[in-house]
Design a protein around this motif. Structure first.
Motif, mmCIF file in Angstrom:
data_model
loop_
_atom_site.group_PDB
_atom_site.id
_atom_site.type_symbol
_atom_site.label_atom_id
_atom_site.label_comp_id
_atom_site.label_asym_id
_atom_site.label_seq_id
_atom_site.Cartn_x
_atom_site.Cartn_y
_atom_site.Cartn_z
ATOM 1 N N HIS A 55 -36.967 28.991 -7.217
ATOM 2 C CA HIS A 55 -36.900 28.885 -8.630
ATOM 3 C C HIS A 55 -37.241 27.385 -9.168
ATOM 4 O O HIS A 55 -38.046 27.416 -9.929
ATOM 5 C CB HIS A 55 -35.523 29.423 -9.270
ATOM 6 C CG HIS A 55 -35.458 29.276 -10.925
ATOM 7 N ND1 HIS A 55 -35.040 28.267 -11.430
ATOM 8 C CD2 HIS A 55 -35.777 30.181 -11.875
ATOM 9 C CE1 HIS A 55 -35.344 28.461 -12.700
ATOM 10 N NE2 HIS A 55 -35.624 29.764 -12.858
ATOM 11 N N ASN A 56 -36.523 26.360 -8.554
ATOM 12 C CA ASN A 56 -36.855 25.083 -9.046
ATOM 13 C C ASN A 56 -38.152 24.870 -8.891
ATOM 14 O O ASN A 56 -39.037 23.972 -9.463
ATOM 15 C CB ASN A 56 -35.751 24.233 -8.274
ATOM 16 C CG ASN A 56 -34.565 24.135 -8.897
ATOM 17 O OD1 ASN A 56 -34.349 24.768 -10.049
ATOM 18 N ND2 ASN A 56 -33.617 23.790 -7.854
ATOM 19 N N GLU A 57 -38.979 25.167 -7.538
ATOM 20 C CA GLU A 57 -40.339 25.122 -7.280
ATOM 21 C C GLU A 57 -41.217 25.581 -8.368
ATOM 22 O O GLU A 57 -42.173 25.043 -8.745
ATOM 23 C CB GLU A 57 -40.685 25.416 -5.784
ATOM 24 C CG GLU A 57 -42.240 25.035 -5.541
ATOM 25 C CD GLU A 57 -42.420 25.837 -4.247
ATOM 26 O OE1 GLU A 57 -43.204 26.671 -4.026
ATOM 27 O OE2 GLU A 57 -42.095 25.054 -3.261
ATOM 28 N N LYS A 65 -40.432 26.427 -11.366
ATOM 29 C CA LYS A 65 -40.229 25.939 -12.625
ATOM 30 C C LYS A 65 -41.186 24.493 -12.789
ATOM 31 O O LYS A 65 -41.626 24.280 -13.794
ATOM 32 C CB LYS A 65 -38.768 25.704 -12.949
ATOM 33 C CG LYS A 65 -38.485 24.907 -14.161
ATOM 34 C CD LYS A 65 -36.853 24.909 -14.501
ATOM 35 C CE LYS A 65 -36.700 24.340 -15.950
ATOM 36 N NZ LYS A 65 -35.526 23.533 -15.810
#
Length: 106
Positions: free
Chosen positions: A74-76, A78
């Motif tokens: 998810h962080n990637e 985002k």
């Protein structure tokens, strides 16, 4: 400074910002983690659109790893959306002839 010209530029900028916000809403990015074991797709406003998990991860002892991989994916995704938003904003700003790095109040 010509006040009417300035008002016209402000109106044009406001219209372009509205268009930019619509474009951002349509952006989608995919992030992966664990060498592709987990992937997520998010939209331009950070909403989670899809999660894919390799069936190899469905072992009880791997639950914590799986949870961490979902967060990493998810962080990637985002980060990719934020980069795309920044690029679109820079394109719009350069088209208006404003100084580089100028922040807008809206």
């Amino acid at each position: 400074m010509d006040f009417l010209k300035m008002m016209k530029q402000a109106k044009q900028m406001q219209e372009q910002m509205g268009s930019l916000q619509e474009e951002i809403a349509e952006i989608e990015a995919e992030g992966t983690a664990g060498g592709g074991l987990v992937s997520v797709k998010i939209g331009g406003k950070g909403e989670l659109k899809a999660v894919k998990i390799d069936p190899a991860m469905f072992k009880e002892e791997d639950v914590e790893i799986l949870e961490d991989l979902i967060i990493a994916a998810h962080n990637e995704a985002k980060a990719k959306v934020e980069q795309a938003m920044q690029e679109k904003t820079q394109e719009m700003m350069s088209g208006l002839g404003l100084p580089a790095g100028m922040k807008l109040p809206f």
